[in-house]
Write a protein that holds these residues in place. Structure first.
Motif, PDB file in Angstrom:
ATOM      1  N   ARG A  16       0.842  -1.191   0.000  1.00 57.91           N
ATOM      2  CA  ARG A  16       0.000   0.000   0.000  1.00 57.91           C
ATOM      3  C   ARG A  16       0.880   1.244   0.000  1.00 57.91           C
ATOM      4  O   ARG A  16       2.099   1.161   0.048  1.00 57.91           O
ATOM      5  CB  ARG A  16      -0.927   0.005   1.218  1.00 57.91           C
ATOM      6  CG  ARG A  16      -0.217   0.113   2.554  1.00 57.91           C
ATOM      7  CD  ARG A  16      -1.208   0.037   3.707  1.00 57.91           C
ATOM      8  NE  ARG A  16      -0.533   0.164   4.999  1.00 57.91           N
ATOM      9  CZ  ARG A  16      -1.152   0.032   6.167  1.00 57.91           C
ATOM     10  NH1 ARG A  16      -2.460  -0.235   6.200  1.00 57.91           N
ATOM     11  NH2 ARG A  16      -0.487   0.154   7.300  1.00 57.91           N
ATOM     12  N   GLY A  17       0.257   2.402  -0.066  1.00 57.22           N
ATOM     13  CA  GLY A  17       0.984   3.659   0.013  1.00 57.22           C
ATOM     14  C   GLY A  17       1.945   3.870  -1.136  1.00 57.22           C
ATOM     15  O   GLY A  17       1.668   3.507  -2.280  1.00 57.22           O
ATOM     16  N   MET A  18       3.077   4.481  -0.836  1.00 60.17           N
ATOM     17  CA  MET A  18       4.065   4.762  -1.875  1.00 60.17           C
ATOM     18  C   MET A  18       4.570   3.491  -2.536  1.00 60.17           C
ATOM     19  O   MET A  18       4.801   3.455  -3.746  1.00 60.17           O
ATOM     20  CB  MET A  18       5.252   5.548  -1.298  1.00 60.17           C
ATOM     21  CG  MET A  18       5.006   7.021  -1.171  1.00 60.17           C
ATOM     22  SD  MET A  18       6.551   7.974  -1.053  1.00 60.17           S
ATOM     23  CE  MET A  18       7.258   7.308   0.442  1.00 60.17           C
ATOM     24  N   ILE A 183       3.859  13.261   1.867  1.00 63.36           N
ATOM     25  CA  ILE A 183       3.214  12.519   0.789  1.00 63.36           C
ATOM     26  C   ILE A 183       1.891  11.947   1.293  1.00 63.36           C
ATOM     27  O   ILE A 183       1.799  11.499   2.443  1.00 63.36           O
ATOM     28  CB  ILE A 183       4.112  11.370   0.278  1.00 63.36           C
ATOM     29  CG1 ILE A 183       5.550  11.862   0.056  1.00 63.36           C
ATOM     30  CG2 ILE A 183       3.532  10.758  -0.996  1.00 63.36           C
ATOM     31  CD1 ILE A 183       5.717  12.953  -0.977  1.00 63.36           C
ATOM     32  N   GLU A 184       0.895  11.916   0.443  1.00 62.50           N
ATOM     33  CA  GLU A 184      -0.433  11.436   0.814  1.00 62.50           C
ATOM     34  C   GLU A 184      -0.448   9.904   0.859  1.00 62.50           C
ATOM     35  O   GLU A 184      -0.728   9.236  -0.126  1.00 62.50           O
ATOM     36  CB  GLU A 184      -1.453  11.931  -0.216  1.00 62.50           C
ATOM     37  CG  GLU A 184      -2.902  11.731   0.159  1.00 62.50           C
ATOM     38  CD  GLU A 184      -3.826  12.327  -0.881  1.00 62.50           C
ATOM     39  OE1 GLU A 184      -4.488  11.552  -1.590  1.00 62.50           O
ATOM     40  OE2 GLU A 184      -3.863  13.579  -1.003  1.00 62.50           O
ATOM     41  N   ILE A 209       0.236  18.796  -0.297  1.00 66.27           N
ATOM     42  CA  ILE A 209       0.855  17.503  -0.051  1.00 66.27           C
ATOM     43  C   ILE A 209       1.000  16.792  -1.388  1.00 66.27           C
ATOM     44  O   ILE A 209       0.129  16.886  -2.251  1.00 66.27           O
ATOM     45  CB  ILE A 209      -0.015  16.678   0.924  1.00 66.27           C
ATOM     46  CG1 ILE A 209      -0.027  17.342   2.303  1.00 66.27           C
ATOM     47  CG2 ILE A 209       0.475  15.243   1.029  1.00 66.27           C
ATOM     48  CD1 ILE A 209      -0.959  16.682   3.292  1.00 66.27           C
ATOM     49  N   ALA A 210       2.089  16.064  -1.568  1.00 64.97           N
ATOM     50  CA  ALA A 210       2.341  15.385  -2.836  1.00 64.97           C
ATOM     51  C   ALA A 210       1.545  14.097  -2.958  1.00 64.97           C
ATOM     52  O   ALA A 210       1.179  13.465  -1.960  1.00 64.97           O
ATOM     53  CB  ALA A 210       3.827  15.075  -2.986  1.00 64.97           C
ATOM     54  N   LYS A 211       1.279  13.703  -4.185  1.00 60.88           N
ATOM     55  CA  LYS A 211       0.694  12.398  -4.482  1.00 60.88           C
ATOM     56  C   LYS A 211       1.815  11.359  -4.547  1.00 60.88           C
ATOM     57  O   LYS A 211       2.937  11.668  -4.969  1.00 60.88           O
ATOM     58  CB  LYS A 211      -0.038  12.433  -5.824  1.00 60.88           C
ATOM     59  CG  LYS A 211      -1.207  13.395  -5.879  1.00 60.88           C
ATOM     60  CD  LYS A 211      -2.349  12.917  -5.013  1.00 60.88           C
ATOM     61  CE  LYS A 211      -3.584  13.803  -5.193  1.00 60.88           C
ATOM     62  NZ  LYS A 211      -4.691  13.380  -4.299  1.00 60.88           N
ATOM     63  N   VAL A 236      15.730  14.724  -3.871  1.00 63.72           N
ATOM     64  CA  VAL A 236      14.720  15.272  -2.976  1.00 63.72           C
ATOM     65  C   VAL A 236      13.431  15.564  -3.744  1.00 63.72           C
ATOM     66  O   VAL A 236      13.459  16.171  -4.816  1.00 63.72           O
ATOM     67  CB  VAL A 236      15.233  16.556  -2.299  1.00 63.72           C
ATOM     68  CG1 VAL A 236      14.198  17.108  -1.334  1.00 63.72           C
ATOM     69  CG2 VAL A 236      16.550  16.280  -1.568  1.00 63.72           C
ATOM     70  N   VAL A 237      12.304  15.150  -3.179  1.00 64.22           N
ATOM     71  CA  VAL A 237      10.991  15.443  -3.769  1.00 64.22           C
ATOM     72  C   VAL A 237      10.084  15.890  -2.631  1.00 64.22           C
ATOM     73  O   VAL A 237       9.369  15.105  -2.024  1.00 64.22           O
ATOM     74  CB  VAL A 237      10.447  14.220  -4.564  1.00 64.22           C
ATOM     75  CG1 VAL A 237      10.475  12.960  -3.745  1.00 64.22           C
ATOM     76  CG2 VAL A 237       9.060  14.487  -5.109  1.00 64.22           C
TER      77      VAL A 237
END
Length: 244
Positions: A16-18, A183-184, A209-211, A236-237
């Motif tokens: 799940r997630g990233m 990050i979401e 917030i980033a996707k 870096v992101v």
């Protein structure tokens, strides 16, 4: 899209997630992907969704024997590994007064020791594949300070990435770290982190917030041959947070 055609990848914490976002991106780009996680139901569901080029394997990233079994099973299913994404991790937002030794050792094992075990175990397989890429997911808190324990481990991932890159570069094995900001993902909704993260997001220069997909695009670049001259570096992101 075929930036990873012919490549075999293991992604930890991919149920799940990233991690799930990375798995979807990799399969869409032609890779065969092992979704390695302790979350069996979610991992199997994602593998079913992604089809024949994805396989779920249960992995406790803190366990050396588990790592060896997963690498062996990956080779049996898909062949030697070209790419490892050390994505598994936990967050913890406690002060130095509140964090216990048990808390600290847990976060070190999951966020830091697992990265060492993953790199050490995967290297022989990547050698069989005549080179490849290791992508270690750190954090913006591997660049700037944050919560005790979490920050410590994410700085350690950054350092071990550089050390491994220097050790392996002559073999055509690249090692880089990725440093996401806010990050979401399900992790930021954890009880002891949610309120802090929501307040912190107000200070992001990009004002959002980033996707997860925005991180996956960077991980894809580092996994692919497009980044053939990048090793030992941090990417870096974070929407500009560490530029302030």
């Amino acid at each position: 899209m075929d930036r990873l055609t012919g490549k075999v990848a293991i992604i930890t914490g991919a149920a799940r997630g990233m991690g799930a976002s990375h798995a979807r991106k990799f399969v869409s780009e032609g890779a065969k992907v092992v979704i390695a996680d302790i979350l069996e139901d979610e991992g199997k569901a994602l593998a079913d969704e992604l089809g024949k080029n994805a396989k779920f394997l249960e992995l406790d990233v803190t366990n050396k024997d588990n790592w060896e079994k997963v690498v062996a099973a990956t080779e049996k299913a898909f062949g030697p590994v070209n790419v490892l994404v050390n994505n598994a991790g936990i967050s913890m937002n406690k002060s130095i007064d509140d964090i216990t030794e048990e808390d600290y050792r847990k976060i070190v094992d999951i966020n830091q020791v697992s990265v060492f075990l993953g790199m050490k175990t995967i290297v022989p397989s990547i050698r069989k594949a005549d080179g490849g890429s290791i992508v270690n997911i750190s954090s913006m808190n591997g660049i700037v300070g944050g919560a005790i324990g979490y920050t410590d481990t994410k700085f350690a991932v950054r350092g071990s990435t550089k050390a491994a890159a220097l050790s392996l570069s002559h073999e055509g094995i690249r090692v880089n770290s990725v440093h996401p900001g806010v990050i979401e993902t399900p992790m930021i909704a954890q009880g002891d982190s949610k309120d802090v993260i929501q307040e912190f997001a107000k200070h992001i220069p990009n004002k959002r917030i980033a996707k997860p997909e925005e991180v996956s695009n960077l991980v894809l670049y580092l996994a692919s041959d497009d980044s053939s001259y990048s090793t030992g570096s941090e990417f870096v992101v974070d929407g500009g947070l560490t530029a302030q």
